[in-house]
Design a protein around this motif. Structure first.
Motif, mmCIF file in Angstrom:
data_model
loop_
_atom_site.group_PDB
_atom_site.id
_atom_site.type_symbol
_atom_site.label_atom_id
_atom_site.label_comp_id
_atom_site.label_asym_id
_atom_site.label_seq_id
_atom_site.Cartn_x
_atom_site.Cartn_y
_atom_site.Cartn_z
ATOM 1 N N THR A 1 43.678 5.921 -12.413
ATOM 2 C CA THR A 1 43.882 4.758 -13.754
ATOM 3 C C THR A 1 42.241 4.962 -13.896
ATOM 4 O OG1 THR A 1 43.461 3.309 -12.777
ATOM 5 C CG2 THR A 1 45.921 3.456 -13.676
ATOM 6 N N SER A 2 41.134 5.449 -13.008
ATOM 7 C CA SER A 2 39.374 4.780 -13.414
ATOM 8 C C SER A 2 38.860 5.622 -12.931
ATOM 9 C CB SER A 2 39.503 2.969 -11.899
ATOM 10 O OG SER A 2 40.070 2.380 -11.865
ATOM 11 N N TYR A 3 37.587 5.960 -14.212
ATOM 12 C CA TYR A 3 37.461 6.831 -14.443
ATOM 13 C C TYR A 3 35.568 6.394 -15.059
ATOM 14 C CZ TYR A 3 38.169 7.975 -18.883
ATOM 15 O OH TYR A 3 38.644 7.753 -20.823
ATOM 16 N N VAL A 4 34.620 7.220 -14.710
ATOM 17 C CA VAL A 4 33.612 6.447 -15.281
ATOM 18 C C VAL A 4 32.672 8.152 -16.752
ATOM 19 C CG1 VAL A 4 30.583 6.485 -15.028
ATOM 20 C CG2 VAL A 4 32.593 5.215 -13.516
ATOM 21 N N VAL A 5 32.173 7.841 -17.450
ATOM 22 C CA VAL A 5 31.660 9.288 -18.078
ATOM 23 C C VAL A 5 30.055 8.489 -17.822
ATOM 24 C CG1 VAL A 5 31.585 9.632 -19.834
ATOM 25 C CG2 VAL A 5 33.526 9.528 -19.337
ATOM 26 N N ILE B 1 42.100 16.394 -20.721
ATOM 27 C CA ILE B 1 40.636 16.048 -21.991
ATOM 28 C C ILE B 1 39.859 15.005 -21.819
ATOM 29 C CG2 ILE B 1 40.889 15.232 -24.655
ATOM 30 C CD1 ILE B 1 43.010 18.141 -23.753
ATOM 31 N N TYR B 2 38.747 15.353 -21.719
ATOM 32 C CA TYR B 2 37.697 14.545 -21.598
ATOM 33 C C TYR B 2 36.999 13.718 -23.270
ATOM 34 C CZ TYR B 2 37.732 17.079 -17.672
ATOM 35 O OH TYR B 2 38.909 18.059 -16.291
ATOM 36 N N PRO B 3 36.155 12.489 -22.299
ATOM 37 C CA PRO B 3 35.527 12.311 -24.145
ATOM 38 C C PRO B 3 34.831 13.024 -24.540
ATOM 39 C CG PRO B 3 34.702 10.654 -22.134
ATOM 40 C CD PRO B 3 35.917 12.130 -21.680
ATOM 41 N N GLN B 4 34.172 13.698 -25.170
ATOM 42 C CA GLN B 4 33.631 14.704 -25.931
ATOM 43 C C GLN B 4 31.639 13.802 -26.791
ATOM 44 O OE1 GLN B 4 34.145 17.822 -27.249
ATOM 45 N NE2 GLN B 4 35.605 16.508 -25.235
ATOM 46 N N VAL B 5 30.782 14.588 -26.316
ATOM 47 C CA VAL B 5 29.180 14.477 -26.435
ATOM 48 C C VAL B 5 28.961 15.496 -28.073
ATOM 49 C CG1 VAL B 5 27.689 14.673 -25.138
ATOM 50 C CG2 VAL B 5 29.354 14.968 -23.396
ATOM 51 N N ASN B 6 28.579 14.799 -28.388
ATOM 52 C CA ASN B 6 28.020 14.624 -29.691
ATOM 53 C C ASN B 6 26.897 15.558 -29.206
ATOM 54 O OD1 ASN B 6 29.984 13.646 -31.309
ATOM 55 N ND2 ASN B 6 28.841 12.276 -31.723
ATOM 56 N N ASN C 1 34.434 16.470 -13.626
ATOM 57 C CA ASN C 1 33.958 17.011 -14.858
ATOM 58 C C ASN C 1 32.677 17.320 -15.582
ATOM 59 O OD1 ASN C 1 33.252 18.087 -18.191
ATOM 60 N ND2 ASN C 1 35.361 18.874 -17.178
ATOM 61 N N VAL C 2 31.759 18.447 -15.633
ATOM 62 C CA VAL C 2 30.129 18.733 -15.860
ATOM 63 C C VAL C 2 30.610 19.113 -17.262
ATOM 64 C CG1 VAL C 2 28.392 19.356 -15.265
ATOM 65 C CG2 VAL C 2 29.791 18.336 -13.573
ATOM 66 N N GLN D 1 24.766 25.747 -29.068
ATOM 67 C CA GLN D 1 25.088 26.679 -29.802
ATOM 68 C C GLN D 1 26.714 26.725 -28.566
ATOM 69 O OE1 GLN D 1 23.526 29.939 -31.748
ATOM 70 N NE2 GLN D 1 22.012 29.018 -30.643
ATOM 71 N N TYR D 2 26.137 26.253 -27.139
ATOM 72 C CA TYR D 2 27.668 26.341 -25.715
ATOM 73 C C TYR D 2 26.993 25.428 -25.572
ATOM 74 C CZ TYR D 2 25.685 31.557 -27.202
ATOM 75 O OH TYR D 2 25.966 33.216 -27.656
ATOM 76 N N GLU D 3 28.885 25.197 -24.321
ATOM 77 C CA GLU D 3 29.249 23.840 -24.481
ATOM 78 C C GLU D 3 29.674 24.344 -23.617
ATOM 79 O OE1 GLU D 3 30.463 20.097 -25.923
ATOM 80 O OE2 GLU D 3 31.523 20.302 -24.467
ATOM 81 N N LEU D 4 29.338 24.380 -22.015
ATOM 82 C CA LEU D 4 30.144 24.494 -20.184
ATOM 83 C C LEU D 4 30.980 23.327 -19.810
ATOM 84 C CD1 LEU D 4 28.696 27.074 -17.743
ATOM 85 C CD2 LEU D 4 29.249 24.622 -17.784
ATOM 86 N N ASN D 5 31.748 23.499 -19.515
ATOM 87 C CA ASN D 5 32.334 23.109 -18.307
ATOM 88 C C ASN D 5 33.210 23.344 -17.539
ATOM 89 O OD1 ASN D 5 32.849 19.677 -20.724
ATOM 90 N ND2 ASN D 5 32.966 21.162 -21.884
#
Length: 146
Positions: free
Chosen positions: A132-136, A5-10, A48-49, A14-18
């Motif tokens: 244990t480490s990530y960047v958004v 599960i990734y942080p969500q982007v506001n 994840n893009v 209409q479409y969101e692709l990951n």
């Protein structure tokens, strides 16, 4: 594959692709304060893009998943990141830290997306360097399709 599960982007698209990808790559951070990270070492990065847009192409895609895989995995997998021109300016803004890797991936993808008729937008890149480490990374200005 474990579901992530990734942080969500506001956004108002209409479409969101990951697209999820793994990259095996080595790097080093060329600065004295980086400690042991000054030495060449490797990671299996998990990327994840997130792409968003309102218009599908003639195939019914926002963006073909294979295009994204070629842009990221095809360019960076099994490489030494420091050897890519993207990371060689000598500026800390271009050191291959996880933060910069996420930003550079976003820039590479957006350059390709800008060539597409529907003008989709890369709204987020998530890069996990260790368990244990990530960047958004999210571009400050998200372009509008209008």
């Amino acid at each position: 594959m474990i579901q992530q599960i990734y942080p969500q982007v506001n956004h108002d698209y209409q479409y969101e692709l990951n697209k999820d990808m793994h990259l095996s790559a080595a790097h080093y951070v060329p600065h004295e304060s980086a400690g042991p990270c000054r030495n060449v070492h490797g990671h299996t990065y998990f990327v994840n893009v997130t792409i968003a847009g309102d218009t599908l192409d003639e195939s019914g895609f926002l963006v073909n998943f294979k295009t994204l895989k070629n842009l990221v995995h095809g360019q960076f997998d099994h490489t030494i990141l420091n050897e890519h021109a993207l990371f060689q300016s000598g500026s800390p803004e271009d050191f291959p830290t996880t933060e910069v890797v996420a930003r550079k991936i976003s820039e590479v993808i957006q350059a390709e997306l800008d060539q597409l008729p529907g003008k989709p937008v890369c709204v987020q890149v998530f890069v996990r360097e260790t368990p244990t480490s990530y960047v958004v990374f999210r571009p400050k200005k998200v372009k509008s399709n209008g």
